[in-house]
Motif scaffolding. Structure first.
Motif, PDB file in Angstrom:
ATOM      1  N   GLU A 145       0.863  -1.324  -0.005  1.00 34.03           N
ATOM      2  CA  GLU A 145       0.095   0.250   0.030  1.00 34.03           C
ATOM      3  C   GLU A 145       0.839   1.317  -0.086  1.00 34.03           C
ATOM      4  O   GLU A 145       0.419   2.466  -0.554  1.00 34.03           O
ATOM      5  N   MET A 146       1.936   1.355   0.768  1.00 30.09           N
ATOM      6  CA  MET A 146       2.784   2.395   0.835  1.00 30.09           C
ATOM      7  C   MET A 146       3.317   2.632  -0.433  1.00 30.09           C
ATOM      8  O   MET A 146       3.555   3.780  -1.106  1.00 30.09           O
ATOM      9  N   LEU A 147       3.933   1.550  -1.288  1.00 31.46           N
ATOM     10  CA  LEU A 147       4.841   1.684  -2.449  1.00 31.46           C
ATOM     11  C   LEU A 147       3.732   2.318  -3.560  1.00 31.46           C
ATOM     12  O   LEU A 147       4.228   3.028  -4.254  1.00 31.46           O
ATOM     13  N   PHE A 148       2.334   2.003  -3.687  1.00 34.70           N
ATOM     14  CA  PHE A 148       1.626   2.396  -4.508  1.00 34.70           C
ATOM     15  C   PHE A 148       1.369   3.866  -4.164  1.00 34.70           C
ATOM     16  O   PHE A 148       1.199   4.779  -5.193  1.00 34.70           O
ATOM     17  N   ALA A 149       1.219   4.062  -2.810  1.00 40.48           N
ATOM     18  CA  ALA A 149       0.957   5.452  -2.525  1.00 40.48           C
ATOM     19  C   ALA A 149       1.915   6.743  -2.620  1.00 40.48           C
ATOM     20  O   ALA A 149       1.696   7.813  -3.137  1.00 40.48           O
ATOM     21  N   VAL A 150       3.289   5.999  -2.913  1.00 39.10           N
ATOM     22  CA  VAL A 150       4.326   6.986  -2.960  1.00 39.10           C
ATOM     23  C   VAL A 150       4.669   7.012  -4.721  1.00 39.10           C
ATOM     24  O   VAL A 150       5.708   7.712  -5.035  1.00 39.10           O
ATOM     25  N   GLY A 151       3.844   6.399  -5.362  1.00 40.36           N
ATOM     26  CA  GLY A 151       4.315   6.180  -6.885  1.00 40.36           C
ATOM     27  C   GLY A 151       4.927   5.248  -7.307  1.00 40.36           C
ATOM     28  O   GLY A 151       5.262   5.551  -8.821  1.00 40.36           O
ATOM     29  N   ALA A 152       5.250   4.125  -6.674  1.00 37.53           N
ATOM     30  CA  ALA A 152       5.996   3.292  -7.174  1.00 37.53           C
ATOM     31  C   ALA A 152       5.335   1.813  -7.684  1.00 37.53           C
ATOM     32  O   ALA A 152       5.619   0.882  -7.660  1.00 37.53           O
ATOM     33  N   GLY A 153       3.900   1.887  -7.842  1.00 39.04           N
ATOM     34  CA  GLY A 153       3.218   0.994  -8.038  1.00 39.04           C
ATOM     35  C   GLY A 153       3.340   0.315  -9.251  1.00 39.04           C
ATOM     36  O   GLY A 153       3.234  -1.079  -9.414  1.00 39.04           O
ATOM     37  N   ASP A 154       3.714   1.022 -10.303  1.00 40.91           N
ATOM     38  CA  ASP A 154       4.044   0.452 -11.680  1.00 40.91           C
ATOM     39  C   ASP A 154       5.336  -0.375 -11.478  1.00 40.91           C
ATOM     40  O   ASP A 154       5.687  -1.416 -12.451  1.00 40.91           O
ATOM     41  N   ASP A 155       6.352  -0.189 -10.683  1.00 45.60           N
ATOM     42  CA  ASP A 155       7.296  -0.906 -10.487  1.00 45.60           C
ATOM     43  C   ASP A 155       7.356  -2.145  -9.406  1.00 45.60           C
ATOM     44  O   ASP A 155       8.231  -3.040  -9.511  1.00 45.60           O
ATOM     45  N   VAL A 156       6.059  -2.406  -9.121  1.00 51.36           N
ATOM     46  CA  VAL A 156       5.869  -3.519  -8.227  1.00 51.36           C
ATOM     47  C   VAL A 156       5.291  -4.809  -9.190  1.00 51.36           C
ATOM     48  O   VAL A 156       4.256  -4.869  -9.720  1.00 51.36           O
ATOM     49  N   VAL A 157       6.195  -5.746  -9.352  1.00 55.82           N
ATOM     50  CA  VAL A 157       5.830  -6.706 -10.348  1.00 55.82           C
ATOM     51  C   VAL A 157       5.285  -7.921  -9.312  1.00 55.82           C
ATOM     52  O   VAL A 157       4.752  -8.948 -10.216  1.00 55.82           O
ATOM     53  N   ALA A 158       5.383  -8.144  -8.121  1.00 50.54           N
ATOM     54  CA  ALA A 158       4.644  -9.355  -7.627  1.00 50.54           C
ATOM     55  C   ALA A 158       4.266  -8.644  -6.197  1.00 50.54           C
ATOM     56  O   ALA A 158       4.989  -8.029  -5.296  1.00 50.54           O
ATOM     57  N   ALA A 159       3.290  -9.020  -5.437  1.00 47.68           N
ATOM     58  CA  ALA A 159       3.020  -8.854  -3.940  1.00 47.68           C
ATOM     59  C   ALA A 159       2.740 -10.169  -3.303  1.00 47.68           C
ATOM     60  O   ALA A 159       2.080 -11.240  -4.160  1.00 47.68           O
ATOM     61  N   ASP A 160       2.520 -10.107  -2.114  1.00 45.90           N
ATOM     62  CA  ASP A 160       2.005 -11.373  -1.471  1.00 45.90           C
ATOM     63  C   ASP A 160       0.648 -11.579  -1.398  1.00 45.90           C
ATOM     64  O   ASP A 160       0.027 -10.970  -1.809  1.00 45.90           O
ATOM     65  N   GLU A 161      -0.007 -12.867  -0.944  1.00 51.96           N
ATOM     66  CA  GLU A 161      -0.935 -13.389  -0.984  1.00 51.96           C
ATOM     67  C   GLU A 161      -2.146 -12.334  -0.435  1.00 51.96           C
ATOM     68  O   GLU A 161      -3.398 -12.485  -0.698  1.00 51.96           O
ATOM     69  N   TYR A 162      -1.713 -11.681   0.706  1.00 53.50           N
ATOM     70  CA  TYR A 162      -2.530 -10.758   1.414  1.00 53.50           C
ATOM     71  C   TYR A 162      -2.644  -9.357   0.818  1.00 53.50           C
ATOM     72  O   TYR A 162      -3.267  -8.543   1.559  1.00 53.50           O
ATOM     73  N   SER A 163      -1.788  -8.990  -0.021  1.00 54.49           N
ATOM     74  CA  SER A 163      -1.612  -7.688  -0.573  1.00 54.49           C
ATOM     75  C   SER A 163      -2.851  -7.441  -1.426  1.00 54.49           C
ATOM     76  O   SER A 163      -2.824  -7.495  -2.563  1.00 54.49           O
ATOM     77  N   ASN A 164      -4.141  -7.102  -0.871  1.00 56.70           N
ATOM     78  CA  ASN A 164      -5.343  -6.977  -1.684  1.00 56.70           C
ATOM     79  C   ASN A 164      -5.545  -5.438  -2.033  1.00 56.70           C
ATOM     80  O   ASN A 164      -7.002  -5.421  -2.279  1.00 56.70           O
ATOM     81  N   HIS A 165      -4.872  -4.707  -1.530  1.00 56.95           N
ATOM     82  CA  HIS A 165      -5.212  -3.037  -1.785  1.00 56.95           C
ATOM     83  C   HIS A 165      -3.791  -2.555  -2.365  1.00 56.95           C
ATOM     84  O   HIS A 165      -2.861  -2.756  -1.768  1.00 56.95           O
ATOM     85  N   PRO A 166      -3.714  -1.613  -3.222  1.00 56.26           N
ATOM     86  CA  PRO A 166      -5.251  -1.067  -4.167  1.00 56.26           C
ATOM     87  C   PRO A 166      -5.408  -2.515  -5.106  1.00 56.26           C
ATOM     88  O   PRO A 166      -4.817  -3.606  -4.944  1.00 56.26           O
ATOM     89  N   GLU A 167      -6.760  -1.994  -5.849  1.00 52.61           N
ATOM     90  CA  GLU A 167      -7.041  -3.258  -6.572  1.00 52.61           C
ATOM     91  C   GLU A 167      -6.191  -3.692  -7.555  1.00 52.61           C
ATOM     92  O   GLU A 167      -6.378  -4.811  -8.051  1.00 52.61           O
TER      93      GLU A 167
END
Length: 313
Positions: free
Chosen positions: A69-91
């Motif tokens: 959630e923090m990574l997406f909030a600071v604008g790094a969401g496009d660079d996140v290629v995988a998140a764990d099974e409980y990372s359900n936010h953002p959509e």
């Protein structure tokens, strides 16, 4: 998305070493494309000490829902290629079946990461990844609001977005402070007490914890603070203890509507003010257990409940 598979140790080492030492994502062109706003190389401090990142990460694996959630909030969401099974936010988070509790280094390596963000409990996996030169940030559960804001700033710097990290941290802090101040004014001298229940086992949280500090900001009394054994801030309370302390509000950090009914039907709980006044508040389990930007929503939920209870009195 790639599925986890077992790799021979030699192949795993080779794959991880290649991901750390070469590839387009670590080229000077990527540094230039990022605008160099992070001033790389950048050194940040995580739960294990100082970590130096030579270039802006472009393939991030996040194994912590809060970190995601923090990574997406600071604008790094496009660079996140995988998140764990409980990372359900953002959509649009790239949720996978990766485990944040027992990370598989082999499964993580398939995403060719140039940065892995882990929870503190995954220290062994962090050590294995660092052995083959994969940058890792280990982020512990925040115990204070200031720690949460600090983690937002740190992830902003680590991803080449220091100004955005500061902006998010400042905005969240300002909103939480404003909500707390307004609520304190509205409830005045109502002298409210609360009981925060983490699960059906009646574990609670004192004011030494992150969620407890949030309640403290509203000027209410937390009945868990007077427990004899606070168990590192998370004491297990008894029904007799809760009935004796007679909280004005009960906040549940788990379950659905059935959980509210179950608490109401406990022996002698009908004597508790919160039960008599229907002031059992079910919080969003995800928001109430994370310390990311959505803490503002948590503060709003608590504020609404406290204000309503004060007006009843």
């Amino acid at each position: 998305m790639p599925s986890a598979r077992r790799l021979p140790a030699a192949l795993l080492l080779a794959a991880l070493t290649l991901s750390a030492c070469g590839g387009p994502q670590n080229s000077g062109q990527d540094d230039q494309a990022s605008g160099g706003q992070g001033g790389f190389p950048v050194t940040v401090e995580d739960a294990t000490g100082e970590v130096t990142l030579e270039s802006p990460p472009k393939r991030i694996v996040s194994l912590s829902p809060t970190a995601t959630e923090m990574l997406f909030a600071v604008g790094a969401g496009d660079d996140v290629v995988a998140a764990d099974e409980y990372s359900n936010h953002p959509e649009n988070a790239p949720t996978t079946d990766l485990s944040g509790f027992t990370p598989s280094v082999e499964a993580v390596s398939e995403y060719n990461p140039d940065l892995v963000v882990l929870a503190r409990d995954a220290a062994e996996a962090a050590q294995q990844l660092r052995t083959v030169d994969v940058p890792v940030l280990v982020i512990p559960a925040a115990t204070t609001l200031d720690e949460a804001y600090g983690q937002m700033r740190m992830l902003g710097r680590a991803t080449g977005r220091p100004e955005k990290g500061d902006e998010v941290a400042d905005r969240v802090k300002s909103q939480v402070d404003e909500i707390a101040e307004q609520t304190a004014d509205e409830i005045g001298d109502a002298d409210l007490s609360i009981y925060h229940e983490l699960d059906e086992g009646m574990y609670s949280a004192t004011s030494d914890t992150f969620i407890g500090q949030l309640y403290d900001r509203f000027g209410v009394q937390n009945i868990a603070d007077s427990a004899e054994d606070t168990a590192g801030g998370y004491p297990q309370l008894s029904s007799e203890y809760v009935v004796e302390r007679n909280p004005d509000l009960i906040f549940l950090a788990y379950g659905g509507e059935g959980a509210v009914r179950a608490v109401s039907n406990r022996p002698a709980f009908d004597e508790i003010t919160a039960v008599r006044n229907d002031d059992i508040v079910r919080l969003d389990p995800d928001i109430s257990s994370r310390w990311g930007p959505r803490v503002v929503g948590l503060a709003e939920s608590v504020s609404e409940a406290l204000t309503a209870a004060a007006q009843e009195g």
